[in-house]
Every structure is written in C-alpha cells, then in structure tokens.
Design a protein around this motif. Structure first.
Motif: not given
Length: 411
Positions: A74-76, A78-84
């Motif tokens: 998760f992006d530090a 925005s706290q959105l899932l950045k990559f899997i």
C-alpha cells in the motif's frame, strides 16, 4: 502441498487478483482490505503486517498472506493498494482467462507464461539479482537465472533488454509475479485511483480545511468525491456511474439535518457512554441523568462530527490520520487536512504529515495529557498517546511524534 489445499486466483493485469471469495483490486483503501481479511479468516491465515514506525508516510505498508503466498503493498501516503505480489508459487493456483498457468508442483515456466499471455518484447535483466523480468502492461514475471550451466542471457534490442536462452529440460520457473498499474512498476508509475466498487455509496475525502472567521475557526470545508446520485437513479440495470467532486462546508452550530444534507448520512452514529467532566457539575446535578452527546462517524472520509444532545448542533470535529500503530488504525480512511492554528500572534499550519516539532511553538503548554486506554475492554496494545492543546485545537501525538488525530472545538 496438493492443489485442493490451495486457493485459486484469477489474474487480471493492471487490475486485481481475485476469486469468488476475495478480491484484491489495485487502488482499494487499506481499511477496506483489512475488513475483507477479517471477514474471511476461515480462508486466509498467517497474516503479517509490516510498516515503518519512524517513517509512516515515506515507506510502503505491506500485508503478507504468508500461507497463501501473496503480498499486498500500500502507498504510504494515500494508503491505497499499490501493487500485488505473488512470491510463493507453491501455495497458490493461478489462472488467466480460465486457463491455469501455475499450480503447486507445476509452477509456471517461461514457456507456459508466454503460451498463456502471448509473446512480448525481450525482457529486462537484473545482473545483481540474477533475475530475468518478463513484462506486459500491468503485469510482470520474475525468473531466476542462477543455474548458469543451463541458462544464457543474450543481448536484446536495447541497453536494458535481454533475451534468455535455456535448455528445455531446465526451463527457469516463475519465482514472483506482480500486478500493478501502468506500463511498469516504478516510483513514477500512473497515479492510483479508487476502483468503482470501493465507493459503495460512500464519499472519498480529498482535503479538509479549517474555515476562519473573526480570527477563530468557524467550521470545516470538505472537498470530496462521491457518486453522481442523479445519474445513479437513472442508470437502470447498468453498473456504470460517474463520480463528481463536491466542496461543502460545515460550521459550528449547524443542525444535524443540515450536516446530513451537506455530507450525506454517516457510516455510524455513536453516543458517548461517559462524561469525564461530570465531576465538576456539583452535588445538585448528581441526581440528574446526563444526556450523552453523539458523533456522526464518517469512516470513509476519516473524520467524526460531535453534536450537542440538547441542541442537535455541531460542537466539535475530530480528524484521523490512520497511522499504523494507533488504537483506531483500520477504522477510518486517512483524512488529509490543513488547519491553521494561532497563538500569541503566531500562526502554524497543521497538516496530516506534521510532526511535533512543526507545531510545538504554538502549544499552550509543553506538558501533554496522557491517553492510556488502560481498561481491559479498551486496552491499547501499542502504548499511550499524548494530547497537546492550543487555541480551539487538541492534537493527539504518537510516540513517533506524528499526529494521530486532530480535535477542533467551538469556543
């Protein structure tokens, strides 16, 4: 491990890793992912959570599903899932367009990957890690080349491109697969967007700013995105909708009906169960049953609004930064805010990423109030936080000197 014991996931490049029970979509807020994991504890075990305590806004957050071979980054900020990332192919079954291309005991090779996803340009080679990376838009595969006796790396069509030659009996097996947004996984990759399904009728805050009048904070201005309710009502059976960006202001003294008309219904209404200031009311008040004030909890936007029970009017705002390690982490989305504080003619701007040294000069007192939450039913396993006061603002600070929450009240 037998295939029947492993979860099977479908790979959707640039979008998600999913099966009928759980879906990990790029751009999903971390709180929604945590909730999904909590609802699927029967399927998902061995979950590990890692973050930087000292640099929570600079280093990515990782949720590792160790028994399923999946890492969620998760992006530090925005706290959105950045990559899997799938880093253990022996614990998962992967398919693409109904075709299984990797499973325990038959992990994907380069031939199987190219057969499933189609041919592409020569991949990139990491000399230091001895890894060959084959990429498509939103998807990459890593193959080790440590067995130099059977693998040969040849120049490709560019300085960073290489071709891989290998003995058919010793084809490199896939060691890591990554799903991401854009053409390549870099710091300058395409900006993250919250997927449509993650809204689910909720608002997504962009920024909260303090509104000032006559030298005091008179309310909060909220900039947020939401579903277009007019088009939603007329879209029929389709799942498509448009998002609109709104700018709405809530003032101290606004009635509960005004707030609902401005921001929509809250996620939850919470009534305060105790009043720690009741000791100051005097003996004549002891037989009077106090009526509790109540909060509107807007979890998806990261803030609460407190109403006076008698007047049903706004008396307080509470903004949450959702920093890992705080007692309330995982309940609220992060609230991005800007609040100007004044003290003895000096003005300081409080922001989500501000630290104690940035605003200590405007505090009324350097001595904090300790918030311990020590009761058995309300225990904080991460330790106490500290509350500092200034004019109209109380700042809750963690032991890493970052802001956990900001309380703004009427004077």
């Amino acid at each position: 491990m037998q295939r029947s014991e492993c979860m099977e996931f479908e790979v959707v490049p640039e979008r998600c890793l999913k099966n009928p029970s759980v879906e990990f979509h790029i751009g999903t807020p971390i709180n929604q992912v945590i909730t999904m994991l909590q609802l699927n504890t029967r399927l998902l075990h061995g979950i590990k959570f890692t973050y930087s305590k000292n640099d929570p806004f600079g280093r990515d957050i990782c949720i590792h599903l160790s028994l399923n071979g999946i890492k969620l980054f998760f992006d530090a900020r925005s706290q959105l899932l950045k990559f899997i990332e799938v880093d253990n192919l022996s614990k998962i079954v992967l398919r693409y367009c109904a075709q299984v291309f990797s499973e325990p005991g038959a992990e994907a090779t380069m031939d199987r990957v190219e057969e499933c996803f189609g041919s592409t340009h020569p991949g990139a080679y990491d000399e230091s890690e001895k890894v060959y990376v084959q990429s498509w838009r939103g998807l990459s595969f890593c193959f080790p080349t440590t067995d130099s006796n059977h693998v040969e790396v040849s120049p490709g069509f560019g300085p960073n491109l290489r071709s891989l030659n290998y003995d058919k009996d010793f084809a490199p097996k896939l060691t890591k697969m990554t799903i991401f947004k854009g053409t390549q996984l870099t710091k300058n990759s395409e900006p993250l967007e919250v997927p449509q399904h993650a809204y689910a009728g909720q608002n997504r805050l962009i920024l909260a700013e303090a509104v000032r009048a006559r030298g005091r904070i008179s309310g909060m201005c909220f900039l947020f995105t939401t579903e277009d309710k007019v088009k939603m009502a007329t879209r029929g059976a389709t799942n498509d909708y448009e998002l609109v960006t709104l700018k709405r202001t809530v003032h101290f003294g606004d009635h509960v009906t005004q707030v609902m008309a401005t921001l929509g219904a809250p996620s939850k209404v919470f009534f305060k169960s105790d009043d720690k200031m009741s000791i100051h009311k005097g003996r004549e008040k002891e037989t009077v049953e106090p009526q509790p004030h109540f909060f509107f909890n807007y979890f998806s936007m990261g803030f609460d609004i407190l109403f006076d029970f008698s007047t049903k009017c706004v008396i307080k705002f509470v903004l949450h930064t959702n920093i890992p390690g705080h007692y309330h982490f995982g309940i609220y989305n992060r609230c991005e805010f800007r609040v100007a504080c004044e003290s003895e003619g000096e003005e300081t701007l409080l922001e989500t990423t501000s630290k104690y040294d940035d605003f200590s000069s405007v505090l009324d007192s350097p001595q904090p109030v300790v918030i311990s939450r020590s009761s058995s039913e309300n225990r904080n396993p991460f330790g106490a936080t500290f509350a500092y006061g200034t004019r109209q603002v109380v700042v809750e600070v963690m032991d890493n000197f970052h802001i956990a929450a900001l309380t703004i009240f009427k004077v």
